[in-house]
Write a protein that holds these residues in place. Structure first.
Motif, PDB file in Angstrom:
ATOM      1  N   PHE A 205       3.713   5.414   7.858  1.00 49.86           N
ATOM      2  CA  PHE A 205       3.132   5.855   6.442  1.00 49.86           C
ATOM      3  C   PHE A 205       3.623   6.748   5.819  1.00 49.86           C
ATOM      4  O   PHE A 205       4.222   6.660   4.691  1.00 49.86           O
ATOM      5  CB  PHE A 205       1.388   5.733   6.261  1.00 49.86           C
ATOM      6  CG  PHE A 205       0.916   5.725   4.982  1.00 49.86           C
ATOM      7  CD1 PHE A 205       0.595   4.389   4.478  1.00 49.86           C
ATOM      8  CD2 PHE A 205       0.527   6.816   4.333  1.00 49.86           C
ATOM      9  CE1 PHE A 205       0.102   4.402   3.320  1.00 49.86           C
ATOM     10  CE2 PHE A 205      -0.068   6.689   3.128  1.00 49.86           C
ATOM     11  CZ  PHE A 205      -0.310   5.480   2.642  1.00 49.86           C
ATOM     12  N   LEU A 206       3.630   8.028   6.455  1.00 51.40           N
ATOM     13  CA  LEU A 206       4.411   9.107   5.674  1.00 51.40           C
ATOM     14  C   LEU A 206       6.124   8.883   5.606  1.00 51.40           C
ATOM     15  O   LEU A 206       6.270   9.443   4.541  1.00 51.40           O
ATOM     16  CB  LEU A 206       4.101  10.376   7.010  1.00 51.40           C
ATOM     17  CG  LEU A 206       4.960  11.774   6.464  1.00 51.40           C
ATOM     18  CD1 LEU A 206       4.260  12.180   5.154  1.00 51.40           C
ATOM     19  CD2 LEU A 206       4.866  12.535   7.526  1.00 51.40           C
ATOM     20  N   LEU A 207       6.551   8.360   6.646  1.00 46.90           N
ATOM     21  CA  LEU A 207       7.985   8.135   6.239  1.00 46.90           C
ATOM     22  C   LEU A 207       8.381   6.980   5.229  1.00 46.90           C
ATOM     23  O   LEU A 207       9.154   7.506   4.443  1.00 46.90           O
ATOM     24  CB  LEU A 207       8.634   7.601   7.636  1.00 46.90           C
ATOM     25  CG  LEU A 207      10.153   7.518   7.379  1.00 46.90           C
ATOM     26  CD1 LEU A 207      10.900   8.744   7.170  1.00 46.90           C
ATOM     27  CD2 LEU A 207      10.708   6.737   8.813  1.00 46.90           C
ATOM     28  N   THR A 208       7.477   6.047   5.029  1.00 43.02           N
ATOM     29  CA  THR A 208       7.570   5.115   3.799  1.00 43.02           C
ATOM     30  C   THR A 208       7.497   5.627   2.756  1.00 43.02           C
ATOM     31  O   THR A 208       8.154   5.555   1.583  1.00 43.02           O
ATOM     32  CB  THR A 208       6.661   4.092   4.018  1.00 43.02           C
ATOM     33  OG1 THR A 208       6.815   3.344   5.454  1.00 43.02           O
ATOM     34  CG2 THR A 208       6.904   2.896   2.900  1.00 43.02           C
ATOM     35  N   LEU A 209       6.093   6.758   2.773  1.00 42.37           N
ATOM     36  CA  LEU A 209       5.988   7.464   1.479  1.00 42.37           C
ATOM     37  C   LEU A 209       7.337   8.298   0.985  1.00 42.37           C
ATOM     38  O   LEU A 209       7.596   8.112  -0.286  1.00 42.37           O
ATOM     39  CB  LEU A 209       4.830   8.257   1.647  1.00 42.37           C
ATOM     40  CG  LEU A 209       3.334   7.862   1.563  1.00 42.37           C
ATOM     41  CD1 LEU A 209       2.490   9.079   1.808  1.00 42.37           C
ATOM     42  CD2 LEU A 209       3.157   7.510   0.266  1.00 42.37           C
ATOM     43  N   ALA A 210       7.796   8.807   1.778  1.00 40.91           N
ATOM     44  CA  ALA A 210       9.113   9.661   1.527  1.00 40.91           C
ATOM     45  C   ALA A 210      10.431   8.939   1.260  1.00 40.91           C
ATOM     46  O   ALA A 210      10.895   9.398   0.330  1.00 40.91           O
ATOM     47  CB  ALA A 210       9.591  10.469   2.801  1.00 40.91           C
ATOM     48  N   VAL A 211      10.413   7.755   1.851  1.00 39.37           N
ATOM     49  CA  VAL A 211      11.364   6.941   1.517  1.00 39.37           C
ATOM     50  C   VAL A 211      11.547   6.455   0.180  1.00 39.37           C
ATOM     51  O   VAL A 211      12.449   6.349  -0.972  1.00 39.37           O
ATOM     52  CB  VAL A 211      11.779   5.602   2.346  1.00 39.37           C
ATOM     53  CG1 VAL A 211      12.494   4.709   1.932  1.00 39.37           C
ATOM     54  CG2 VAL A 211      12.221   6.220   3.898  1.00 39.37           C
ATOM     55  N   VAL A 212      10.341   6.039  -0.142  1.00 43.81           N
ATOM     56  CA  VAL A 212      10.088   5.548  -1.631  1.00 43.81           C
ATOM     57  C   VAL A 212      10.008   6.596  -2.652  1.00 43.81           C
ATOM     58  O   VAL A 212      10.496   6.398  -3.655  1.00 43.81           O
ATOM     59  CB  VAL A 212       8.537   4.592  -1.506  1.00 43.81           C
ATOM     60  CG1 VAL A 212       8.510   4.097  -3.138  1.00 43.81           C
ATOM     61  CG2 VAL A 212       8.715   3.491  -0.731  1.00 43.81           C
ATOM     62  N   ASP A 213       9.294   7.642  -2.266  1.00 42.45           N
ATOM     63  CA  ASP A 213       9.719   8.978  -3.019  1.00 42.45           C
ATOM     64  C   ASP A 213      10.972   9.276  -3.252  1.00 42.45           C
ATOM     65  O   ASP A 213      11.517   9.513  -4.497  1.00 42.45           O
ATOM     66  CB  ASP A 213       9.047  10.213  -2.336  1.00 42.45           C
ATOM     67  CG  ASP A 213       7.527  10.488  -2.669  1.00 42.45           C
ATOM     68  OD1 ASP A 213       7.095   9.895  -3.557  1.00 42.45           O
ATOM     69  OD2 ASP A 213       7.112  11.605  -2.562  1.00 42.45           O
ATOM     70  N   ASP A 214      11.939   9.206  -2.222  1.00 40.55           N
ATOM     71  CA  ASP A 214      13.472   9.384  -2.684  1.00 40.55           C
ATOM     72  C   ASP A 214      14.096   8.309  -3.601  1.00 40.55           C
ATOM     73  O   ASP A 214      14.732   8.775  -4.735  1.00 40.55           O
ATOM     74  CB  ASP A 214      14.219   9.233  -1.416  1.00 40.55           C
ATOM     75  CG  ASP A 214      13.919  10.369  -0.353  1.00 40.55           C
ATOM     76  OD1 ASP A 214      13.556  11.560  -0.984  1.00 40.55           O
ATOM     77  OD2 ASP A 214      14.048  10.553   0.716  1.00 40.55           O
TER      78      ASP A 214
ATOM     79  N   VAL B 248       0.806  -1.173  -0.052  1.00 41.34           N
ATOM     80  CA  VAL B 248      -0.062   0.097  -0.093  1.00 41.34           C
ATOM     81  C   VAL B 248       0.753   1.208  -0.134  1.00 41.34           C
ATOM     82  O   VAL B 248       0.659   2.201  -0.921  1.00 41.34           O
ATOM     83  CB  VAL B 248      -0.844  -0.058   1.232  1.00 41.34           C
ATOM     84  CG1 VAL B 248      -1.825   1.205   1.390  1.00 41.34           C
ATOM     85  CG2 VAL B 248      -1.862  -1.068   1.300  1.00 41.34           C
ATOM     86  N   PRO B 249       1.744   1.403   0.924  1.00 41.44           N
ATOM     87  CA  PRO B 249       2.613   2.687   1.065  1.00 41.44           C
ATOM     88  C   PRO B 249       3.325   2.912  -0.440  1.00 41.44           C
ATOM     89  O   PRO B 249       3.728   3.882  -1.021  1.00 41.44           O
ATOM     90  CB  PRO B 249       3.549   2.634   2.280  1.00 41.44           C
ATOM     91  CG  PRO B 249       3.570   1.141   2.479  1.00 41.44           C
ATOM     92  CD  PRO B 249       2.229   0.555   2.230  1.00 41.44           C
TER      93      PRO B 249
ATOM     94  N   LEU C 161      -5.809  12.100   3.503  1.00 43.29           N
ATOM     95  CA  LEU C 161      -5.789  13.274   2.754  1.00 43.29           C
ATOM     96  C   LEU C 161      -4.666  14.407   3.598  1.00 43.29           C
ATOM     97  O   LEU C 161      -4.011  14.815   2.940  1.00 43.29           O
ATOM     98  CB  LEU C 161      -7.148  14.165   2.776  1.00 43.29           C
ATOM     99  CG  LEU C 161      -7.194  15.392   2.208  1.00 43.29           C
ATOM    100  CD1 LEU C 161      -6.566  15.441   0.699  1.00 43.29           C
ATOM    101  CD2 LEU C 161      -8.692  16.102   2.567  1.00 43.29           C
ATOM    102  N   GLY C 162      -4.766  14.235   4.949  1.00 43.54           N
ATOM    103  CA  GLY C 162      -3.818  15.108   5.546  1.00 43.54           C
ATOM    104  C   GLY C 162      -2.572  14.630   5.301  1.00 43.54           C
ATOM    105  O   GLY C 162      -1.436  15.510   5.116  1.00 43.54           O
ATOM    106  N   ILE C 163      -1.990  13.327   5.474  1.00 42.00           N
ATOM    107  CA  ILE C 163      -0.679  12.770   5.011  1.00 42.00           C
ATOM    108  C   ILE C 163      -0.328  13.170   3.462  1.00 42.00           C
ATOM    109  O   ILE C 163       0.690  13.520   3.190  1.00 42.00           O
ATOM    110  CB  ILE C 163      -0.669  11.183   5.098  1.00 42.00           C
ATOM    111  CG1 ILE C 163      -1.152  10.921   6.501  1.00 42.00           C
ATOM    112  CG2 ILE C 163       0.551  10.555   4.598  1.00 42.00           C
ATOM    113  CD1 ILE C 163      -0.048  11.349   7.694  1.00 42.00           C
ATOM    114  N   GLY C 164      -1.571  12.979   2.527  1.00 35.28           N
ATOM    115  CA  GLY C 164      -1.042  13.583   1.070  1.00 35.28           C
ATOM    116  C   GLY C 164      -0.512  15.080   0.979  1.00 35.28           C
ATOM    117  O   GLY C 164       0.230  15.354   0.349  1.00 35.28           O
TER     118      GLY C 164
END
Length: 447
Positions: free
Chosen positions: A174-183, A115-116, A365-368
């Protein structure tokens, strides 16, 4: 608490509570990033004020001052040294985090990572498509399609600290995983789309110090033991040589940091007492490098990259009517949350899973919106897309700053609305009735 309580976790749920060990690790990382985020914002503000003050010429003279050895193609401006050199430290840390997540973190479990990771891909693809749609037909402006794809985790957690959000561990992870995969996706984009002419000899030579670095890293305990000075004196010069060779090859030099980070083992070897006998080399280096990255490298880069002379109301008017600016703001403020929430919703439908009952879609939505705070990597990609001194680059900087502030403001509104629920979840996750050192919520799946 009953199965119908606010913290019940269905067998296939999104944002379900992870392990206590992972929650502690993420909390520690985010605490350190909060300080770095404050320094990052302060450096950007100082740069903006200086660049638009009567002493603005001195700021740009400092940024453009060149130093280095020309025969090695290292006669660079201070701004370029910050972008190519200091950010390599940041990307080294990214490499360590990525490997740790895939080897020992939640990303090693496909079911938890799905999911993330999918949300991060959506959060990269949708902003890029929105920017491209707005700038379609302009061959110069379209080069910036990758600018709004990144998430600045330091800036995001600094916002959380300022607004006093009690974001629960599941949302933080979830937020940190998003950022890591973004990187990871940003690294791939930089390596593939922002590399032009490649010099094969330096690229091949680059593999030599990397191989030596990897060998020493694999034998970290044997060669360095608990002596951090020995590690710095040996590994750092080898890393600098690898960085210089990759810079000479034509590939963006920050990629060297990622490659070197990937060579560091995560787990301790059996010979040294097994993986649970203490921190592995990746964790040791992460603790030592993070203060350098968050406290110095990234703020200095922000100082040299965020300074843009807006030129009064006329300059701002020109910036905000440019499709580059409009595309970046729309992509970060609308595209990021849209991509993250829509992709997460789609995955839940395809896998017949659902949000943990503790949360609602407004939390995603807030995390997004927090993920729409694109700063450090976005500034780097803007420079790679347009180059220093190009008006499009200046307009991109204005857009990144404006979009990040707008995304932060909107995220503040959304997360503050839900803060009471977050406090309840946080209080529940602290209860340790049996006093065994692990909160009960992490031991009983139905709690």
């Amino acid at each position: 608490m009953t199965a119908h309580g606010p913290n019940h976790q269905p067998s296939r749920s999104v944002l379900s509570r992870g392990s206590y060990r992972e929650a502690l690790r993420i909390s520690e990382i985010l605490r350190k990033e909060t300080v770095g985020g404050m320094l990052l914002v302060a450096a950007a503000v100082i740069a903006l004020i200086w660049a638009n003050s009567p002493a603005s010429d001195s700021y740009f003279a400092l940024r453009d001052f060149t130093i280095g050895y020309e025969p090695w193609h290292l006669n660079l401006s201070l701004g370029a040294w910050a972008a190519d050199g200091l950010l390599a430290v940041f990307f080294f840390l990214v490499g360590l985090e990525l490997k740790r997540e895939f080897v020992a973190g939640d990303l090693r479990d496909f079911r938890k990572a799905m999911v993330p990771v999918a949300a991060a891909v959506g959060g990269v693809a949708v902003p890029a498509l929105i920017y491209a749609a707005i700038n379609w037909g302009d061959p110069e402006a379209i080069r910036g399609w990758a600018i709004p794809t990144a998430t600045d985790i330091a800036f995001a957690v600094a916002v959380l600290a300022v607004i006093g959000s009690h974001l629960p561990s599941a949302l933080r992870i979830f937020l940190l995983t998003l950022a890591v995969v973004d990187d990871l996706l940003a690294i791939a984009i930089i390596a593939v789309f922002y590399t032009t002419d490649i010099a094969p000899v330096p690229l091949l030579l680059f593999l030599v110090p990397v191989a030596i670095y990897a060998f020493l890293a694999q034998k970290y305990r044997r060669f360095f033991g608990l002596n951090p000075v020995a590690a710095w004196l040996i590994l750092l010069p080898i890393g600098i040589i690898a960085w210089a060779l990759l810079h000479a090859s034509g590939i963006h030099a920050t990629i060297a940091g990622v490659v070197l980070g990937f060579t560091i083992p995560v787990l301790r070897s059996k010979a040294s007492g097994g993986p649970d006998a203490g921190p592995g080399p990746a964790e040791v280096l992460e603790h030592r490098v993070r203060p350098v990255s968050a406290g110095f490298a990234v703020p200095v880069f922000a100082f040299f990259s965020a300074g843009v002379a807006v030129g009064g109301t006329d300059g701002l008017g020109a910036a905000f009517t440019d499709t580059v600016t409009i595309g970046i703001i729309a992509a970060l403020v609308i595209g990021k949350p849209l991509g993250i929430v829509a992709t997460t919703w789609l995955v839940t439908k395809l896998t017949r899973s659902q949000l943990d009952p503790s949360y609602k879609w407004i939390d995603l939505l807030g995390i997004g919106l927090l993920a729409g705070i694109g700063f450090t990597v976005s500034l780097l990609v803007a420079e790679l897309s347009f180059g220093l001194g190009d008006p499009a680059n200046d307009h991109a900087k204005v857009a990144i700053l404006a979009a990040s502030l707008l995304a932060a403001a909107l995220a503040t509104v959304v997360l503050r609305i839900r803060n009471r629920q977050y406090r309840r979840i946080e209080a529940h996750e602290r209860v340790d009735a049996d006093s065994d050192g692990v909160p009960d919520a992490y031991q009983r799946p139905d709690s």
